[in-house]
Motif scaffolding. Sequence first.
Motif, mmCIF file in Angstrom:
data_model
loop_
_atom_site.group_PDB
_atom_site.id
_atom_site.type_symbol
_atom_site.label_atom_id
_atom_site.label_comp_id
_atom_site.label_asym_id
_atom_site.label_seq_id
_atom_site.Cartn_x
_atom_site.Cartn_y
_atom_site.Cartn_z
ATOM 1 N N LEU A 55 -2.965 -8.568 1.963
ATOM 2 C CA LEU A 55 -1.943 -7.342 1.966
ATOM 3 C C LEU A 55 -2.596 -6.219 1.073
ATOM 4 O O LEU A 55 -2.167 -5.053 1.596
ATOM 5 C CB LEU A 55 -0.624 -8.030 0.905
ATOM 6 N N GLU A 65 6.854 -5.899 -5.292
ATOM 7 C CA GLU A 65 6.654 -5.706 -3.830
ATOM 8 C C GLU A 65 5.681 -6.674 -3.187
ATOM 9 O O GLU A 65 5.862 -7.169 -1.977
ATOM 10 C CB GLU A 65 5.854 -4.185 -3.457
ATOM 11 N N ARG A 69 6.933 -9.245 -0.339
ATOM 12 C CA ARG A 69 6.504 -9.248 1.035
ATOM 13 C C ARG A 69 5.867 -10.595 1.452
ATOM 14 O O ARG A 69 5.787 -11.201 2.497
ATOM 15 C CB ARG A 69 5.054 -8.167 1.096
#
Length: 170
Positions: A55, A65, A69
Amino acid sequence: MLGASLYNPRMSTYYIHMFEDMNIYEYGENNAYIELAASVFSLLSDPTRLRIILLLKNGEFPVGEIAHRLGKRQAVISQHLAKMRLGKLVLARQEGTYVYYRLSDEHVSALVDQAIYQSEHIVDVVPAHHSIESSHLQGVGNTQYVSVSSGDANQPASATVPVNEELSHE
């Protein structure tokens, strides 16, 4: 150029600082960094940490975040990031109440990429990273690859194989 090993007495750990360059080094079995390299692999041995690194290849993200995710609780992600930060795999910066993380250098993502490539070799007849989109020849190193159709129900419908290697029809 490989930088000097840095010793942090508070953490009792050695760290390497790698400078960006285009030199390729070959290391022998008596290299002084082997134990440290093993600890890097140990840090990378968790699937959640690999996902975090994949990521972060896309840029900098706040902890919340990253957790969102990856579908994990923020506390779990924070623990992984803390270990990765101690191991110098990620860097953090605080902005207000948010802590943003990014990869410390390009070598971190390269390690994960190579591990995934090796995993593809273990599982796939023709690893995804070896496939080509067209049927023309493509050179990879000294090996030429070509797209072929195996005609075998146990093989993929089409594959990319080295020209000097034949498909097995056992």
